[in-house]
Structures are given as C-alpha cells and as structure tokens.
Write a protein that holds these residues in place. Structure first.
Motif, PDB file in Angstrom:
ATOM      1  N   GLY A 286     -35.644  37.219  24.970  1.00  0.00           N
ATOM      2  CA  GLY A 286     -35.450  38.238  23.957  1.00  0.00           C
ATOM      3  C   GLY A 286     -36.412  38.169  22.795  1.00  0.00           C
ATOM      4  O   GLY A 286     -36.338  38.981  21.874  1.00  0.00           O
ATOM      5  N   ARG A 287     -37.338  37.223  22.817  1.00  0.00           N
ATOM      6  CA  ARG A 287     -38.247  37.072  21.686  1.00  0.00           C
ATOM      7  C   ARG A 287     -39.537  37.883  21.850  1.00  0.00           C
ATOM      8  O   ARG A 287     -40.429  37.808  21.022  1.00  0.00           O
ATOM      9  CB  ARG A 287     -38.611  35.597  21.506  1.00  0.00           C
ATOM     10  CG  ARG A 287     -37.413  34.704  21.281  1.00  0.00           C
ATOM     11  CD  ARG A 287     -37.847  33.266  21.093  1.00  0.00           C
ATOM     12  NE  ARG A 287     -36.700  32.361  21.111  1.00  0.00           N
ATOM     13  CZ  ARG A 287     -36.789  31.048  20.955  1.00  0.00           C
ATOM     14  NH1 ARG A 287     -37.966  30.498  20.753  1.00  0.00           N
ATOM     15  NH2 ARG A 287     -35.709  30.293  20.986  1.00  0.00           N
ATOM     16  N   GLY A 288     -39.622  38.616  22.903  1.00  0.00           N
ATOM     17  CA  GLY A 288     -40.854  39.337  23.211  1.00  0.00           C
ATOM     18  C   GLY A 288     -41.576  38.630  24.340  1.00  0.00           C
ATOM     19  O   GLY A 288     -41.980  37.470  24.193  1.00  0.00           O
ATOM     20  N   VAL A 289     -41.698  39.291  25.459  1.00  0.00           N
ATOM     21  CA  VAL A 289     -42.281  38.677  26.648  1.00  0.00           C
ATOM     22  C   VAL A 289     -43.512  39.468  27.078  1.00  0.00           C
ATOM     23  O   VAL A 289     -43.496  40.698  27.093  1.00  0.00           O
ATOM     24  CB  VAL A 289     -41.262  38.654  27.815  1.00  0.00           C
ATOM     25  CG1 VAL A 289     -41.897  38.115  29.083  1.00  0.00           C
ATOM     26  CG2 VAL A 289     -40.053  37.822  27.428  1.00  0.00           C
ATOM     27  N   LYS A 290     -44.552  38.756  27.420  1.00  0.00           N
ATOM     28  CA  LYS A 290     -45.754  39.407  27.948  1.00  0.00           C
ATOM     29  C   LYS A 290     -45.803  39.222  29.458  1.00  0.00           C
ATOM     30  O   LYS A 290     -45.596  38.121  29.970  1.00  0.00           O
ATOM     31  CB  LYS A 290     -47.021  38.822  27.311  1.00  0.00           C
ATOM     32  CG  LYS A 290     -47.285  39.335  25.891  1.00  0.00           C
ATOM     33  CD  LYS A 290     -48.636  38.875  25.393  1.00  0.00           C
ATOM     34  CE  LYS A 290     -49.012  39.580  24.099  1.00  0.00           C
ATOM     35  NZ  LYS A 290     -48.063  39.377  23.016  1.00  0.00           N
ATOM     36  N   ILE A 291     -46.046  40.314  30.153  1.00  0.00           N
ATOM     37  CA  ILE A 291     -46.292  40.249  31.594  1.00  0.00           C
ATOM     38  C   ILE A 291     -47.617  40.946  31.861  1.00  0.00           C
ATOM     39  O   ILE A 291     -48.119  41.703  31.031  1.00  0.00           O
ATOM     40  CB  ILE A 291     -45.161  40.908  32.416  1.00  0.00           C
ATOM     41  CG1 ILE A 291     -45.121  42.420  32.152  1.00  0.00           C
ATOM     42  CG2 ILE A 291     -43.820  40.265  32.137  1.00  0.00           C
ATOM     43  CD1 ILE A 291     -44.276  43.160  33.148  1.00  0.00           C
ATOM     44  N   GLU A 292     -48.192  40.689  33.012  1.00  0.00           N
ATOM     45  CA  GLU A 292     -49.429  41.346  33.415  1.00  0.00           C
ATOM     46  C   GLU A 292     -49.150  42.257  34.602  1.00  0.00           C
ATOM     47  O   GLU A 292     -48.440  41.865  35.537  1.00  0.00           O
ATOM     48  CB  GLU A 292     -50.490  40.317  33.806  1.00  0.00           C
ATOM     49  CG  GLU A 292     -51.099  39.576  32.636  1.00  0.00           C
ATOM     50  CD  GLU A 292     -52.242  38.685  33.076  1.00  0.00           C
ATOM     51  OE1 GLU A 292     -53.344  38.783  32.504  1.00  0.00           O
ATOM     52  OE2 GLU A 292     -52.029  37.888  34.014  1.00  0.00           O
ATOM     53  N   ILE A 293     -49.684  43.461  34.530  1.00  0.00           N
ATOM     54  CA  ILE A 293     -49.586  44.384  35.659  1.00  0.00           C
ATOM     55  C   ILE A 293     -50.964  44.482  36.300  1.00  0.00           C
ATOM     56  O   ILE A 293     -51.959  44.734  35.613  1.00  0.00           O
ATOM     57  CB  ILE A 293     -49.095  45.767  35.219  1.00  0.00           C
ATOM     58  CG1 ILE A 293     -47.676  45.673  34.664  1.00  0.00           C
ATOM     59  CG2 ILE A 293     -49.127  46.754  36.389  1.00  0.00           C
ATOM     60  CD1 ILE A 293     -47.125  46.977  34.148  1.00  0.00           C
ATOM     61  N   GLU A 294     -51.013  44.262  37.593  1.00  0.00           N
ATOM     62  CA  GLU A 294     -52.271  44.331  38.329  1.00  0.00           C
ATOM     63  C   GLU A 294     -52.275  45.575  39.213  1.00  0.00           C
ATOM     64  O   GLU A 294     -51.381  45.769  40.035  1.00  0.00           O
ATOM     65  CB  GLU A 294     -52.441  43.090  39.210  1.00  0.00           C
ATOM     66  CG  GLU A 294     -53.728  43.103  40.034  1.00  0.00           C
ATOM     67  CD  GLU A 294     -53.818  41.922  40.971  1.00  0.00           C
ATOM     68  OE1 GLU A 294     -54.340  40.875  40.544  1.00  0.00           O
ATOM     69  OE2 GLU A 294     -53.358  42.043  42.126  1.00  0.00           O
ATOM     70  N   TYR A 295     -53.261  46.425  39.001  1.00  0.00           N
ATOM     71  CA  TYR A 295     -53.457  47.592  39.857  1.00  0.00           C
ATOM     72  C   TYR A 295     -54.699  47.360  40.700  1.00  0.00           C
ATOM     73  O   TYR A 295     -55.683  46.767  40.242  1.00  0.00           O
ATOM     74  CB  TYR A 295     -53.664  48.846  39.005  1.00  0.00           C
ATOM     75  CG  TYR A 295     -52.386  49.480  38.510  1.00  0.00           C
ATOM     76  CD1 TYR A 295     -51.146  48.974  38.850  1.00  0.00           C
ATOM     77  CD2 TYR A 295     -52.420  50.599  37.695  1.00  0.00           C
ATOM     78  CE1 TYR A 295     -49.975  49.559  38.396  1.00  0.00           C
ATOM     79  CE2 TYR A 295     -51.254  51.202  37.235  1.00  0.00           C
ATOM     80  CZ  TYR A 295     -50.039  50.668  37.593  1.00  0.00           C
ATOM     81  OH  TYR A 295     -48.884  51.244  37.157  1.00  0.00           O
ATOM     82  N   SER A 296     -54.670  47.840  41.920  1.00  0.00           N
ATOM     83  CA  SER A 296     -55.836  47.695  42.786  1.00  0.00           C
ATOM     84  C   SER A 296     -55.996  48.912  43.682  1.00  0.00           C
ATOM     85  O   SER A 296     -55.017  49.549  44.076  1.00  0.00           O
ATOM     86  CB  SER A 296     -55.715  46.429  43.640  1.00  0.00           C
ATOM     87  OG  SER A 296     -54.585  46.497  44.499  1.00  0.00           O
ATOM     88  N   TYR A 297     -57.244  49.240  43.950  1.00  0.00           N
ATOM     89  CA  TYR A 297     -57.611  50.201  44.980  1.00  0.00           C
ATOM     90  C   TYR A 297     -58.243  49.404  46.114  1.00  0.00           C
ATOM     91  O   TYR A 297     -59.183  48.630  45.894  1.00  0.00           O
ATOM     92  CB  TYR A 297     -58.651  51.191  44.457  1.00  0.00           C
ATOM     93  CG  TYR A 297     -58.115  52.385  43.703  1.00  0.00           C
ATOM     94  CD1 TYR A 297     -57.567  53.469  44.386  1.00  0.00           C
ATOM     95  CD2 TYR A 297     -58.201  52.456  42.326  1.00  0.00           C
ATOM     96  CE1 TYR A 297     -57.113  54.579  43.705  1.00  0.00           C
ATOM     97  CE2 TYR A 297     -57.746  53.572  41.630  1.00  0.00           C
ATOM     98  CZ  TYR A 297     -57.198  54.628  42.324  1.00  0.00           C
ATOM     99  OH  TYR A 297     -56.744  55.735  41.650  1.00  0.00           O
ATOM    100  N   ASP A 298     -57.761  49.583  47.348  1.00  0.00           N
ATOM    101  CA  ASP A 298     -58.402  48.894  48.469  1.00  0.00           C
ATOM    102  C   ASP A 298     -59.572  49.721  48.991  1.00  0.00           C
ATOM    103  O   ASP A 298     -59.969  50.725  48.388  1.00  0.00           O
ATOM    104  CB  ASP A 298     -57.384  48.586  49.577  1.00  0.00           C
ATOM    105  CG  ASP A 298     -56.765  49.838  50.203  1.00  0.00           C
ATOM    106  OD1 ASP A 298     -57.329  50.939  50.042  1.00  0.00           O
ATOM    107  OD2 ASP A 298     -55.720  49.709  50.859  1.00  0.00           O
ATOM    108  N   ARG A 299     -60.159  49.328  50.095  1.00  0.00           N
ATOM    109  CA  ARG A 299     -61.345  50.009  50.628  1.00  0.00           C
ATOM    110  C   ARG A 299     -61.082  51.470  50.956  1.00  0.00           C
ATOM    111  O   ARG A 299     -61.992  52.296  50.944  1.00  0.00           O
ATOM    112  CB  ARG A 299     -61.849  49.303  51.898  1.00  0.00           C
ATOM    113  CG  ARG A 299     -62.518  47.960  51.638  1.00  0.00           C
ATOM    114  CD  ARG A 299     -63.009  47.368  52.936  1.00  0.00           C
ATOM    115  NE  ARG A 299     -64.056  48.186  53.525  1.00  0.00           N
ATOM    116  CZ  ARG A 299     -64.282  48.297  54.834  1.00  0.00           C
ATOM    117  NH1 ARG A 299     -63.496  47.672  55.696  1.00  0.00           N
ATOM    118  NH2 ARG A 299     -65.270  49.038  55.289  1.00  0.00           N
TER     119      ARG A 299
END
Length: 675
Positions: free
Chosen positions: A445-458
């Motif tokens: 509850g103190r503020g959380v950072k997450i990472e979102i990874e987007y990708s385009y394949d071939r």
C-alpha cells in the motif's frame, strides 16, 4: 514445400522458390497466376475463385467477396443456410482451396507458409489472418507486410543502393512504405496506410455513375438494388480497367423492366474518383513528413498492386518528380517476396541472380505501422491516456519496458492492463487490442512500481508481460468490455469523506516507545488527521492498562489529545490491549468506523486481543494494525480485518505509512474492510 501467399482483397496468389533460388508463382487450376478472393455458396456446395466470380457475374446472390476488409471485426459475419461465417472462416476456405490446388500442381505437400497482410493491419486483424491460415491446415511461420514482401522481390533483382517508396494499392487495401535498399539489406524506415482503401472504391465510383444515369433516365434508384450491386461488383471492375485504354465505354443496363445504354467516360470517372487519388498522395506526404523527409529524398517509387495501373494514379505520382518503377510483377511481387521470406533464416535470404554461382545474403528489417501503448492515468490522476511504449516505425521484432506505479493507498494484488494501438494520447481514438490481468503483485500500500513489457514479434504480433522487481507476474487473458466509453471520461474516485468517517487511534505507550518512537508516532498521527479534515476521532493509549483520552473530536480538536499521549501513564509493559475499549466507544450505524492500532513489540495478551479484535470486526469496525521494531507481523494480521490491513514500518517511516492509510480511507480503498 514452403510457400508465400498473398491473401488479397480481390485476388490472391501462391509462390514458391525454385531450385535456382528464384521465386515463381504456382498457377491455379485454370493456369492463372492469381485467384479471385471470392467464395460462393451454391446448392450446398462451396465454390472458390474463378468459378465463384463467374457465379457472381451471373447474378447469384449467395456470393461473398472483399471479406479481407472485415478481418478481426467481431461484428461481421456472412450467413448462409443457417450458418454464420466470419471473415476468418471465409479466408480459411479460400486459403484451403489455394493450398490444395498448389499441392496438386506441384505434387508436394505444403508444409508451411508465410502469409502477407497490409502493413497497416492492426493486431486484431493479424490474429484473424493467422487463425485463418491455421484453420486452412497451414503452418503459418510468419506474417509479413505486403509492401515489405514486394520490396524483397524487387531487391532480389536490383543491387542499386537507394531510398524508395513502395506504393501498394491493391483491391481493398492501401499501404505505403519507405525503404532503404542496399546491396546487403532492405530496411523499412516507416509505413502508413488505410486497410479500407483500394481498387474496390474505384469500382464503386463506376457503379455510382451507372446508377446515376439510370436514375436520370427512369427515376429508378439502383444504388441499393441487390441485383445491380451483385452483378456489377464484377462488371464495374472490368469497366474500370477498360477506361485505362478506351473512352467512352458503353454499358447496357436492364433492370426493373427498363433498359438503356449508359456511357462512362474517363473524364467523369477520374473527376469523381479524384478524392480517392488525393487521399493516397496525402498519406504519402504525411509519411514523408513524419520521417522528416520530402519527395526529393526518394530515388524511386515502386508501384505494386493492380490498382496502380490507373492512369490518374500514375499521373499524380509523376507530379512528385520522383522516378516511377512500374514492376512487371505488379500483381505477383507480394506473393514472390513472401515465398523468399518463407525460405529465409530470421530475415536473411540467400541472394543469387540467374546464372550466378556466388551466393550473398540479403537481410530484411521490417517496421511496425502502429504505436503500441498502455492505458494509464495522467500525472494528475484525473483522466486516462494512451501511454505509448513502442512508437510507430520501430524495427521489429521490438521489445520495450515501461515502469508504472500503483498509487499509495491502493492495496490491489492485480491490475488490468489494456493494450492500445494508435498514435493519439486519447484512448478512444485508438484501437483497444486486448486486456490481460497481471496477478500476484506484492503490495503493502505504500506505492508499488511494476514494469510492463510490450513486444512485437517478427509477424508484428503483440505480446504483453508484467514484472515486479525483475520477476515475471502471472498474466491472465481477459476480455475487452463492449463499452469502453469510460476510457474517455474523467476518472471518478469515491471519496469516503462524503460519508461520515470515525477513526479510533490506539497507541502503544509501553516503555520501548519512549523518546524518538513516540515523537515520530505522534507526528505521524498529526499528519494522518490533517488528511481527513471532515472525520471524527477518538484517541486511546495502552500498555499495562488502557486509557481513553478522547472520543468524537474533530480534526481541529483532536490534536492536543494526540500530543497528550507523550505524557500519559499506562504502565511500562504490554499486558493490556485496546480492543475492548474500541468496541465500547465505537459509534454504531452513523459512521464508517476504522481503528488503527500502533505497536512496536510483542504483547503478553495475544489470545485475548485476537478474540476482542474479532468482535470489533464482527460489528463492522475496520481494523488496521501498524507495527515496527520487534512487532510480530503474523500477530498484526490476526488483529486486522484483512492481510492488507497489517503494515510493517520503520520508526522513520511512520508518517509515510499513516499517510498511506489516510489516502486509502479517503479514496474508499478500505471499503471492503467494513462488513
């Protein structure tokens, strides 16, 4: 055998690479290089290609064409004999027919295929194309953009280093791509287009001319006449092609018991379709502008697609001053390029001209046509935005990560990630591709950072993954709601202060709290109260006994009682708990009641405290426990309404912890604590 398939709106083609390394078209059962992309339902049979086209020309109504324009559209279907066919189903029927004909012609099984799509297809349209190929029994190794495939075909024959534009105007789609071609590579610099613009739109102009003349002659409107629309879907294309060489064209019309000879001139046709031509040129100039380029930066414009034979198109492009390359493979370059890519190794193609012995490698680098972003809150938290993660024209495959924050006071363990394709910051001006839920977030509850990874394949297909502290979170596929209008509206947050809130602060006053701990605790309590100006408060001190310092005080009144905690004598140990007094002084029914217990150590009355805390929860009091020092987290969870209500802090972090609790109360984040 590996093949390349140009799955077109009006015509489709299949190609393979021969033993000399050269791409060749596999002709259909009528010895034709292209197959009409038409499906007809006739007397229980499904007819594909040329035969379906002839049935359409004869006026059969159960014929469907141009379904490529509806790929990925969940609302589109064609119904025949009680069965519904999506654009994916119809494309699968066409692809299966072409696969079987190719196998018969070559005497080999088609093992896998590369299928082409317009560069401006979005992820939903690409997924639909991939599904159609698989439904047809094809192992679809990759999807490739049509202009890129055409450029590969051209690049195999030419070694001139240049910066070129591929102008690809097919029967139903339009794409433009800027490429840099060198002896060792083809690099896509940028792309733009319209998946709903193509030769079919010029056919509609022909039909409009004919219907207008019939209306003028007989006052009968054919514009929406089923018989006219069906028959002239084929006839209009023929007239359009004839106008490139002859004008006027005389067309007999017999409908509704009336007959006449309509006259179509090139001048009228080009005047009415000038807006279509202009729109393609404007898109070319927009792409050049986006890339900080002008026409003069191009050495050539390669014309691809049957519709580029229109004289008006060529005249408009000649006005740019750039050399036009009229490819002899106009109708087949896309399929041939796809065949070359089908035999490539991660975009590396063996390049050898006829008669050559040495083999060189040509590398192909494609780019995406749409920016990819996540639905996020703006910095003020008042509206939703499309936060672009991978910008348009990025090379594929592409992978990018972006940090996002779960705000303080939000105790969620999962978040919904909406993926958007488009250039606008406004979500409703973009395509909402998908929604996935990232689960298993560790959140205090103190503020959380997450990472979102987007990708385009071939293939330009989109993938989404989320991480916390470098570790992947569990991703669960969800469904995009039918109504996403809320994405364009101000963010509404429920303010708990609109409902009367009553907070009971119970403070551990045992000996270990002397000095810095009690000073920091009272400061944290003052900060907490300031964030809830409309709430009512009570204050309790406890150690070996319990003392109620005040009840039902305003935010302005309670300050002196918080200060008084530093001088309150209740003993030096932890043999008493506050929950019996909390239950006694708690108002009933009128308020949403929360109690916050702060402690820095172990209690000797744990079983009794847990039992009394449960009684508080049973009557609807939201119990929150904050510990630091030698406090036991497992015990804190037992005297809290939910696990998220048990918080461990440091003595220096008490103000931040209490501020987080106040923020959560004010935004309704603890509503589920209240039974």
């Amino acid at each position: 055998m590996k093949v390349g398939i140009d799955l077109g709106t009006t015509y489709s083609a299949v190609a393979y690479v021969n033993k000399d390394g050269q791409p060749e078209i596999i002709e259909n059962e009528f010895d034709e290089e292209t197959t009409p992309s038409i499906v007809a339902f006739c007397d229980g049979d499904i007819v594909v290609g040329r035969e379906a086209r002839e049935l359409q020309a004869a006026g059969l109504s159960s014929v469907v064409s141009s379904f490529k324009r509806n790929m990925g559209d969940p609302e589109y279907f064609y119904e025949y004999d009680g069965k519904k066919y999506s654009a994916t189903d119809l494309s699968a029927i066409l692809l299966k027919h072409m696969k079987e004909v190719a196998e018969q012609r070559m005497g080999q099984t088609v093992d896998s295929a590369v299928i082409t799509v317009p560069a401006y297809f979005n992820d939903l349209q690409k997924i639909a194309t991939m599904e159609a190929g698989r439904a047809a029994g094809l192992n679809v190794e990759m999807l490739v953009h049509e202009p890129t495939a055409a450029s590969v075909c051209y690049g195999m024959k030419n070694s001139k280093n240049s910066t070129m534009m591929t102008y690809d105007l097919g029967g139903g789609t339009f794409d433009i791509t800027i490429l840099r071609i060198t002896d060792g590579s083809i690099e896509v610099v940028g792309t733009l287009g319209d998946p709903n613009l193509g030769g079919k739109d010029w056919d509609e102009v022909v039909k409009e001319i004919l219907a207008d003349q019939f209306m003028d002659e007989f006052s009968i409107d054919l514009h929406n006449d089923d018989e006219f629309v069906t028959k002239f879907s084929v006839e209009a294309e023929k007239i359009k092609k004839m106008l490139s060489f002859n004008s006027p064209i005389r067309v007999p019309l017999r409908f509704s018991g009336k007959s006449m000879v309509a006259v179509v001139t090139r001048e009228d046709f080009e005047f009415r379709s000038s807006g279509l031509v202009d729109s393609t040129v404007q898109m070319c100039e927009q792409l050049l502008s986006d890339l900080s380029m002008t026409w003069s930066d191009l050495s050539d414009v390669i014309l691809v697609g049957g519709s580029t034979r229109l004289p008006a198109i060529r005249e408009a492009l000649k006005a740019s001053g750039v050399n036009l390359i009229i490819n002899e493979d106009t109708d087949t370059a896309v399929a041939k390029g796809a065949a070359l890519l089908a035999t490539s190794d991660e975009g590396r193609i063996s390049k050898r001209k006829p008669g050559e012995v040495d083999t060189r490698i040509m590398k192909v680098s494609d780019a995406i046509a749409h920016s990819l972003g996540a639905l996020a809150e703006d910095s003020s938290g008042t509206r939703y935005i499309n936060d672009v993660i991978i910008p348009r024209s990025s090379k594929i495959p592409a992978v990018e990560k972006r940090p996002f924050e779960i705000r303080k006071g939000n105790f969620t363990e999962k978040i919904d990630i909406y993926t958007l394709q488009g250039e606008s910051k406004h979500p409703l001006e973009c395509t909402v591709l998908k929604m996935v839920t990232a689960e298993g977030i560790e959140n205090d509850g103190r503020g959380v950072k997450i990472e979102i990874e987007y990708s385009y394949d071939r293939s330009g297909m989109v993938n989404v993954q989320a991480f916390q502290d470098g570790k992947p979170l569990t991703m669960v596929k969800g469904e995009v709601p039918e109504d996403v209008s809320w994405m364009g509206k101000p963010i509404e947050r429920q303010k708990m202060e609109s409902v009367p809130v009553y907070v009971i602060l119970s403070m551990d006053l045992s000996g270990s709290m002397c000095g810095k701990p009690i000073k920091n605790a009272t400061k944290a309590a003052h900060d907490f109260v300031s964030m809830l100006p409309n709430a009512r408060f009570a204050v309790i001190g406890y150690a070996n006994k319990t003392k109620v310092l005040c009840t039902d005080k305003s935010a302005k009144e309670v300050g002196r009682y918080i200060d008084a905690l530093q001088d309150t004598e209740v003993g030096g140990g932890n043999t008493a708990h506050p929950f019996d007094e909390i239950l006694r002084i708690s108002p009933r029914g009128k308020f949403k009641v929360f109690e916050i217990t702060l402690t820095d150590g172990m209690w000797s009355c744990c079983p009794a405290a847990i039992e009394s805390a449960s009684k508080c929860m049973d009557v609807g009091i939201g119990c929150i426990a904050v510990g630091f020092g030698s406090a036991d987290y497992k015990f804190l969870k037992k005297i809290s309404s939910m696990d998220e209500g048990a918080l461990m802090s440091s003595v220096d972090g008490l103000s931040a912890t209490f501020s987080t609790i106040a923020s959560t109360i004010s935004t309704g984040g603890f509503n589920r604590f209240i039974r």
